[in-house]
Design an enzyme around this catalytic site. Structure first.
Site, mmCIF file in Angstrom:
data_model
loop_
_atom_site.group_PDB
_atom_site.id
_atom_site.type_symbol
_atom_site.label_atom_id
_atom_site.label_comp_id
_atom_site.label_asym_id
_atom_site.label_seq_id
_atom_site.Cartn_x
_atom_site.Cartn_y
_atom_site.Cartn_z
ATOM 1 N N SER A 173 65.698 -59.734 16.464
ATOM 2 C CA SER A 173 66.617 -58.868 16.827
ATOM 3 C C SER A 173 65.415 -57.352 16.874
ATOM 4 O O SER A 173 64.669 -57.217 17.390
ATOM 5 C CB SER A 173 67.869 -58.521 15.982
ATOM 6 O OG SER A 173 68.740 -57.757 16.575
ATOM 7 N N ASP A 233 73.173 -66.767 22.472
ATOM 8 C CA ASP A 233 73.123 -65.272 22.135
ATOM 9 C C ASP A 233 73.288 -64.416 23.443
ATOM 10 O O ASP A 233 72.387 -64.440 24.301
ATOM 11 C CB ASP A 233 71.449 -65.020 21.504
ATOM 12 C CG ASP A 233 71.155 -63.550 20.948
ATOM 13 O OD1 ASP A 233 72.214 -62.611 21.147
ATOM 14 O OD2 ASP A 233 70.163 -63.329 20.591
ATOM 15 N N HIS A 279 74.018 -64.573 18.494
ATOM 16 C CA HIS A 279 72.531 -63.589 17.986
ATOM 17 C C HIS A 279 72.360 -64.097 16.518
ATOM 18 O O HIS A 279 71.227 -64.112 16.195
ATOM 19 C CB HIS A 279 73.048 -62.402 18.212
ATOM 20 C CG HIS A 279 71.797 -61.427 17.939
ATOM 21 N ND1 HIS A 279 70.693 -61.554 18.512
ATOM 22 C CD2 HIS A 279 71.886 -60.162 17.019
ATOM 23 C CE1 HIS A 279 69.758 -60.445 18.165
ATOM 24 N NE2 HIS A 279 70.453 -59.812 17.113
ATOM 25 N N ASP A 280 73.419 -64.205 15.678
ATOM 26 C CA ASP A 280 73.024 -64.236 14.334
ATOM 27 C C ASP A 280 72.454 -65.588 13.957
ATOM 28 O O ASP A 280 72.108 -65.819 12.718
ATOM 29 C CB ASP A 280 74.468 -64.061 13.537
ATOM 30 C CG ASP A 280 74.610 -62.820 12.917
ATOM 31 O OD1 ASP A 280 73.675 -61.953 13.101
ATOM 32 O OD2 ASP A 280 75.650 -62.409 12.367
#
Lengths: 199, 384
Positions: B150, B318, B351-352
């Site tokens: 990120s 994501d 995303h995580d």
């Protein structure tokens, strides 16, 4: 390593820069970088193979021959390898052009649609041939651009590529005895391997 | 009323020399809080810099002193993990502009007052400049690898572009070479939530001994949704509800969905460890990040002649940093003839995923580092 990949490796000079398109789990690039001192990289479409190759410490990127070659600068590699994939790309002629733009030499192997069994089956049964090499039914084969050795040589002539070497190979990847006559190789060779450069 | 966490002493390095920032202002010295794990080897060739994301900090692989929770990347960094601290010397610093001991809006300036809203707008490039001084201070010329997801991935790309000779390998994860309009839009909603909190006091909330807890919590709740995926939320919560008190069912909000309760918890625990002005500063740094724009609009120029080995990793689900954005980076690296590996990991966790237990992802990181180690030894043998 597959026998045909060993034949390809033998045609690559040590310490070269190599791009292997459709590198699978990276067998060829591993061999070239660990035993020949090459800077060998790969492109592969199957994500599971990409993961396996990177996890094995090999530089491989997800991508395909039709869309990712245009990104590389001219003459970035000494050799660009495309093994058993040409018949499955969208635009074979464009892929060859890109290979010889980004590389000084191209090594291309493909299954020979001129093999006698293919000819005989089509003649005898009137159906699309199914052989050890051409083993998927027409409606699900990824091989959308089959060609024969003579077809390929004709394309090379059209594009003014110099054929530095060629070999006919049997299905197991062994070199076959048809070394002198392309015409005989076109009947008896199951696979073909060409080393090309621009004129 | 919500109070700030008691000041905890963080291990930190102070740099008295001024730091010129990209905005034109100069910081008269700064502090970076950092943690290290593992041991630096004799030839100083095994150092890995881990860059944290927006709300991360230097507590990458140990219990957090404020929350008491495990380090944010313990799944990846530690003995025997993908980034093996028995093999590598891992450095992780709180970014410039952060609030976990590094110089930022929540830290005091020379006259003893807090920077607050006077803190200059720092960039990803400024964060990297500050980290570079820390790395030099630790006696390390070239990092074996710079790794981050990120916003951490943005720092990785910036490191590789700015200091190619100091980065042997780079692993940017779930990131992009610029923040998209959608990402900026989400950040703006977060910021407006903070601005709208009456306790924000135009950023001078500390003078009033208050914090904009409500606004910051809403900002976090919204952002947290963008880190997950529909599939992950459905699996975790579905449409399950829970009663709120004895009058359940009589009024609109007696009963709440579990996903609501989860988000509220995320919001309220976040404000205990994060400063609102820091959140504004860092989200703004992400918004302004545009590596191509810094190189005449051509991302390939950022990496021209780079000898760094890159491994780009994205995740299928994501949608905050979709694979296409990282593929654009991979193609720019191809144009620069750089050595690049690129893989998209199959997962439905959004995303995580880069923070979670994803075996394929971990195998990719450890295998890539191993391959780089072989290459590094080969190059050293050629030199010696």
């Amino acid at each position: 390593m597959r026998l045909d990949l060993a034949l390809i490796a033998d045609m690559i000079a040590p310490s070269s820069r190599v791009l292997d398109i459709g590198c699978g789990d990276g067998g060829l690039i591993e061999h070239l970088s660990r035993t020949r001192g090459c800077d060998a990289r790969g492109i592969e479409l199957d994500m599971a193979e990409v993961t396996r190759a990177i996890a094995h410490g090999l530089p491989v990127m997800h991508g395909d021959a039709d869309h990712d070659l245009a990104q590389y600068p001219d003459a970035a590699f000494d050799y660009v390898v495309l093994s058993r994939t040409l018949q499955a790309v969208e635009r074979p002629r464009e892929v060859l052009r890109q290979m010889l733009r980004i590389g000084t030499r191209a090594l291309v192997s493909f299954p020979n649609f001129g093999h006698w069994q293919v000819r005989l089956q089509l003649l005898r049964t009137g159906r699309m041939p199914m052989t050890a090499t051409w083993n998927r039914p027409w409606f699900e084969t990824p091989n959308i651009h089959p060609c024969t050795l003579l077809d390929f040589r004709a394309l090379c002539a059209d594009e003014h590529y110099v054929v530095e070497r060629w070999l006919a190979i049997d299905e197991a990847g062994r070199r076959s005895p048809w070394r002198r006559s392309l015409w005989l190789a076109n009947v008896f060779g199951e696979q073909a391997l060409f080393l090309l450069r621009k004129a | 009323m919500d109070r700030l966490p008691a000041d905890i002493a963080h291990e930190a390095a102070h740099f008295p020399e001024p730091l010129p920032l990209e905005c034109g202002l100069t910081l008269p010295g700064f502090t970076l809080a950092y943690r290290t794990h593992g041991r630096l080897n004799a030839d100083r060739s095994n150092a890995i810099l881990v860059c944290h994301a927006l709300t991360g900090d230097q507590y990458v692989a140990e219990t957090h002193p404020i929350t008491g929770k495990p380090g944010w990347w313990e799944a990846v960094v530690g003995p025997g993990r993908a980034i093996d601290t028995e093999q590598y010397f891992v450095i992780c610093s709180n970014v410039l502009g952060g609030c976990m001991g590094s110089t930022g809006p929540a830290s005091p300036r020379a006259d003893g007052t807090l920077w607050g809203t006077d803190f200059p707008p720092v960039t990803i490039g400024d964060m990297v400049q500050a980290q570079a001084r820390l790395v030099s201070r630790l006696g390390i010329g070239r990092l074996f690898s710079v790794i981050g997801g990120s916003m951490g991935g943005m720092q990785v790309l910036e490191w590789a572009a700015r200091f190619p000779e100091r980065v042997f390998s780079a692993i940017p994860i779930a990131t992009a070479a610029h923040h998209s309009a959608q990402n900026i839009a989400f950040n703006e909603v977060s910021r407006q939530a903070i601005f709208g909190d009456p306790h924000f006091h135009a950023g001078r909330y500390r003078d009033h001994d208050e914090i904009p807890a409500r606004g910051l919590a809403v900002a976090r709740m919204m952002a947290h949704i963008t880190y997950l995926s529909e599939a992950a939320l459905t699996r975790k919560f579905g449409r399950r509800t829970r009663a709120q008190g004895p009058a359940a069912g009589r009024t609109l909000f007696d009963e709440m969905f579990e996903v609501e309760s989860y988000l509220r918890h995320q919001g309220s625990s976040f404000v205990r460890r994060f400063d609102a002005n820091s959140y504004l500063t860092i989200t703004r740094a992400m918004d302004w990040f545009d590596l191509a724009a810094d190189h005449d609009g051509d991302l390939a120029r950022a990496f021209h002649g780079s000898r760094t080995r890159f491994c780009l990793i994205s995740f299928t689900s994501d949608w905050l940093f979709p694979t296409a954005q990282l593929r654009a980076v991979a193609r720019a690296l191809n144009r620069a003839a750089a050595n690049v590996s690129f893989v998209e990991i199959e997962t439905d966790r959004g995303h995580d995923a880069f923070l979670l237990d994803e075996p394929d992802f971990h195998r990719t990181v450890s295998g890539f580092l191993k391959g780089c180690g072989e290459q590094q030894r080969k190059e050293e043998n050629v030199l010696s």
